[in-house]
Scaffold this active site. Structure first.
Site, PDB file in Angstrom:
ATOM      1  CE  LYS A  78     -33.353  15.360  12.299  1.00  0.00           C
ATOM      2  NZ  LYS A  78     -32.180  16.125  11.829  1.00  0.00           N
ATOM      3  CG  ASP A  87     -34.414  18.691   7.622  1.00  0.00           C
ATOM      4  OD1 ASP A  87     -34.450  19.932   7.682  1.00  0.00           O
ATOM      5  OD2 ASP A  87     -34.149  17.973   8.603  1.00  0.00           O
ATOM      6  CG  HIS A 145     -38.996  19.394  15.260  1.00  0.00           C
ATOM      7  ND1 HIS A 145     -39.111  18.279  14.456  1.00  0.00           N
ATOM      8  CD2 HIS A 145     -37.766  19.906  15.023  1.00  0.00           C
ATOM      9  CE1 HIS A 145     -37.998  18.125  13.754  1.00  0.00           C
ATOM     10  NE2 HIS A 145     -37.168  19.099  14.084  1.00  0.00           N
ATOM     11  CB  SER A 149     -27.566   9.956  59.430  1.00  0.00           C
ATOM     12  OG  SER A 149     -27.876  11.319  59.437  1.00  0.00           O
ATOM     13  N   GLY A 189     -15.717  12.526  59.786  1.00  0.00           N
ATOM     14  CA  GLY A 189     -16.808  13.460  59.526  1.00  0.00           C
ATOM     15  C   GLY A 189     -16.373  14.906  59.508  1.00  0.00           C
ATOM     16  CB  THR A 226     -23.013  17.962  63.683  1.00  0.00           C
ATOM     17  OG1 THR A 226     -22.007  17.688  64.669  1.00  0.00           O
ATOM     18  CG2 THR A 226     -22.473  18.921  62.635  1.00  0.00           C
ATOM     19  CG  MET A 227     -24.260  13.327  64.915  1.00  0.00           C
ATOM     20  SD  MET A 227     -24.553  11.605  64.433  1.00  0.00           S
ATOM     21  CE  MET A 227     -25.512  11.813  62.958  1.00  0.00           C
ATOM     22  CG  ASP A 270     -28.100  19.335  63.852  1.00  0.00           C
ATOM     23  OD1 ASP A 270     -28.097  19.633  62.651  1.00  0.00           O
ATOM     24  OD2 ASP A 270     -27.754  18.225  64.293  1.00  0.00           O
TER      25      ASP A 270
END
Length: 578
Positions: free
Chosen positions: A109, A114, A221, A447, A486, A494-495, A556
Site C-alpha cells: 500500500k 511501507d 489510520h 407482541s 410463547g 406478561t400480557m 407489565d
C-alpha cells in the site's frame, strides 16, 4: 484518556492477534522469530510466483485473512498502524524463495514507511540473488489535487491480492504478473467516510467528530479527509461518495461512467453493524445501476478496517470478462467471501409473493349490524392504545427496550387504516383472521406474533357459532396457542396474566342463561387487577425475565395493554346497551 481495548498488552497486541489467527487456521504457520504468517504448504508452490503483502496491524482481516491458495503466500505485520520491520520482510522473502518459488511479488500500500521498508528489503533480497518485484497500490480517490506522496493505498489492495493470486495460480511468471496488476491497479478507486475516529491501543482517538458530523475521504489510520459534512441519510452519503469518486475533474477519480462494468466492495472500516452495511450496499447498487453502471460482482463485509472506526469505504474496479474470471477464481483465503459467479445487475432480485388461499363468499360478506358493532369496538380499541402509547413505553423502559407503547400504537394505527378501507366482514371469525394477518405484518416484534397466534386460534371456534359459549371457547383457544408457542404461564408477568384472568371469568358464558355484560364486566375488572398485580411478580418470560425482580416495580406494559383492550370493548357494548 485512551480508549478501552481488549488486549494483553499494548506492545504485544499485534503479535497476539496474528498468533490467534494462525492458531485458528491450520493452513497457516508463523515464521519463527518474526511477525510473519505464511501458507503451511509452501513446498507445493515450487515453480510458482509467491505473493507477499502486509503493513501495520489494526486493519484486520487485512492482510492475514487473505493468505491462501489463489491469493497471498504470506504477510508481514507491523505494530498497530506501523510499517513492518525490514528484517521481517526480508525473512519472509527468503522463506518463500527457499521453498523453491519462482520469484516473489511484493504488494504494498502506498504509505511512506511501507514503500521504504518493503523497498529496502527487496533491494537486499535482490542483492542475494532472489527474484523480487514490487507493486505499490494507490487507489484512494479522495484528493482532487495530486499530492507529492501520491494516492493512499486502501481497500482496493485486496482486489489486487485476488487478481495477482489467480494469475500466480495459473502459473504466470513474475514479470508478467507485475505488469498486469500494475495496469489493473490504475482502474481502481476507493473512498471512505466515517462517523467516528479510531484509536491505537493505549492512545487517545486520532481525531474528534461532533455527534452530527461525518468525515469524507479519511484514511485507514485516521488521517484527515477532504471535508466534514453534516450527517445525512445513507442515500445522500453514497450519492456524495460516488459523485466524488467519478468526477472527471478529480485527479484521483476512477473512470466509471454509464455502460461501465464494475466490481463493488462495500467495506466496513471496523465499527459499523451489518444492518448499516446492508443499507449502504443497497444504496450503492441502486445508485450505480441508476447511473447505467453494471455491477458485475458485489462484496460486502469487513476487508480492510481501521480498528473500531464507525465508517465505510466503497471500492470500484472496472472489469471485463477476463478480469472477472480472475475475481471468480477459486481461493481458500479465510476472509475472501464466497460469491456467486453471477452478475448483480440484471438478476431478478424479487420473487413473486405466494397467492392467498381463496375465501368462501359467505365468509367475506361485509356490512350489517354485527359489522358496524365490530367497527365501533375496533375503533375504540385503537383510540385507547394510541392514547396509552407514552404510558406503556414508560412502563417498558424498566424491563424492556421501551417500545411497548409504540408497538401497540403502530398496531392501532394499522387497524384504523384497515377500517377506513370499508366495512368489516360480518363473520367474527373472518374479522379475527384478518386482524391476525394485519398485526403480524404491521405490529411486529413478539407482541405482534403473540396477538397473531391468539387471534388465529380464537377465530376457529367462531366459524361454527358466534354465541356466548363460542366466544368463551375462542378465548380459551387463543390462550392455549399463546402458551404453546410463547412459553409463558399465568404468573410470569406478561400480557397472559390479564388475558388469563379475563378468560376465567368468561367461563361463565358457557352456562345456560349467562348474560353478556355482567360477565364481561367481571372479566374486565379481573384483567385490570391481574395487570396491577404483575408489579409484584418476578418475570418468567420475555425480555423482562433477564432483569432483576428488584428493578421491576411497575406493572407489565403488555398486561396493562391487554386489560385496556377489554375495557374498551366493554365501554362500547355498554354504550350500545344504554
Amino acid at each position: 484518556m485512551s480508549s478501552k481495548k481488549m488486549v494483553n498488552s499494548v506492545e504485544g497486541c499485534a503479535g497476539d492477534a496474528l498468533a490467534g489467527f494462525v492458531a485458528c487456521n491450520p493452513d497457516l504457520q508463523l515464521l519463527q522469530g518474526y511477525r510473519v504468517a505464511l501458507r503451511s504448504d509452501l513446498d507445493s508452490l515450487k515453480g510458482r510466483v509467491a505473493l507477499l503483502s502486509g503493513g501495520g496491524s489494526g486493519h484486520e482481516p487485512a492482510h492475514a485473512g487473505f493468505i491462501g491458495k489463489g491469493m497471498l503466500t504470506g504477510v508481514i505485520a507491523g505494530a498497530v498502524f506501523a510499517s513492518p520491520a525490514v528484517g521481517s520482510i526480508l525473512a519472509a522473502i527468503r522463506a518463500v524463495a527457499q521453498a523453491g518459488t519462482a520469484g516473489t511479488l511484493l504488494i504494498v500500500k502506498n504509505y511512506t514507511g511501507d514503500r521504504l521498508n518493503f523497498g529496502l528489503a527487496m533491494e537486499q533480497a535482490k542483492a542475494e540473488g532472489i527474484s523480487v518485484e514490487m507493486v505499490v497500490i494507490e487507489d484512494d480517490s479522495a484528493f482532487t489535487v495530486l499530492k507529492k506522496a501520491g494516492r493512499r493505498g486502501l481497500c482496493g489492495t485486496i482486489l489486487i491480492h485476488k487478481v495477482a493470486g489467480a494469475l500466480a495460480e495459473e502459473g504466470m511468471g513474475l514479470e508478467e504478473i507485475t505488469k498486469k496488476v500494475s495496469v489493473i491497479a490504475k482502474a481502481i478507486g476507493t473512498l471512505g467516510v466515517s462517523l467516528s475516529p479510531c484509536s491505537v491501543p493505549g492512545t487517545k482517538p486520532t481525531f474528534e467528530l461532533a455527534a452530527d458530523e461525518m468525515e469524507l475521504g479519511l484514511g485507514i489510520h485516521g488521517e484527515a479527509g477532504v471535508r466534514r459534512i453534516k450527517l445525512v441519510p445513507v442515500d445522500q452519503i453514497v450519492t456524495l461518495m460516488l459523485d466524488h469518486m467519478t468526477d472527471t475533474s478529480n485527479i484521483s477519480h476512477v473512470p466509471v461512467k454509464s455502460g461501465s462494468s464494475v466490481v463493488l466492495m462495500v467495506n466496513n472500516l471496523g465499527g459499523l453493524s451489518f444492518l448499516e452495511l446492508g443499507i449502504i450496499a443497497d444504496a450503492a447498487i441502486r445508485l450505480l445501476e441508476g447511473r447505467g453502471v453494471k455491477v458485475a460482482r458485489a462484496l460486502v463485509g469487513t476487508f480492510m478496517s481501521a480498528l473500531e472506526m464507525r465508517g465505510v469505504s466503497l471500492t470500484l474496479m472496472l472489469v471485463d470478462e477476463p478480469l472477472l474470471k480472475l475475481i471468480d477464481a477459486e481461493t481458500n483465503a479465510k476472509a475472501w467471501p464466497h460469491m456467486s459467479k453471477v452478475s448483480v445487475t440484471g438478476r431478478n432480485r424479487i420473487r413473486a409473493a405466494p397467492t392467498e388461499p381463496a375465501e368462501a363468499p359467505e365468509a367475506t360478506a361485509a356490512g350489517g349490524v354485527a359489522s358496524k358493532q365490530m367497527t365501533l369496538v375496533l375503533d375504540r380499541i385503537s383510540t385507547t392504545l394510541i392514547g396509552l402509547e407514552e404510558h406503556l413505553n414508560a412502563l417498558d423502559r424498566a424491563a424492556g427496550d421501551g417500545d411497548c407503547g409504540s408497538t401497540h400504537s403502530r398496531a392501532a394505527k394499522a387497524i384504523q387504516g384497515w377500517l377506513k378501507e370499508g366495512p368489516t366482514p360480518a363473520s367474527p371469525a373472518q374479522v379475527l383472521s384478518k386482524l391476525s394477518v394485519l398485526l403480524l405484518e404491521k405490529m411486529g416484534g413478539s407482541s405482534g406474533a403473540l396477538y397473531g397466534l391468539f387471534l388465529t386460534a380464537a377465530a376457529q371456534p367462531l366459524k361454527a357459532n358466534t354465541d356466548l359459549p363460542a366466544w368463551s371457547a375462542a378465548m380459551d383457544a387463543g390462550l392455549k396457542a399463546m402458551q404453546k408457542y410463547g412459553k409463558a404461564a399465568p404468573g410470569d408477568r406478561t400480557m397472559l396474566d390479564s388475558l388469563w384472568a379475563a378468560a376465567q371469568e368468561l367461563q361463565a358464558w358457557k352456562s345456560p342463561g349467562a348474560s353478556l355484560l355482567p360477565v364481561l364486566t367481571k372479566a374486565v375488572k379481573s384483567a385490570e387487577a391481574a395487570a396491577e398485580a404483575t408489579k409484584n411478580m418476578e418475570a418468567g418470560a420475555g425480555r423482562a425475565s433477564y432483569i432483576s425482580s428488584a428493578q421491576l416495580d411497575q406493572p407489565d406494559p403488555g398486561a396493562v395493554a391487554a386489560a385496556a383492550i377489554f375495557r374498551a370493548i366493554l365501554e362500547v357494548l355498554q354504550t350500545k346497551a344504554a
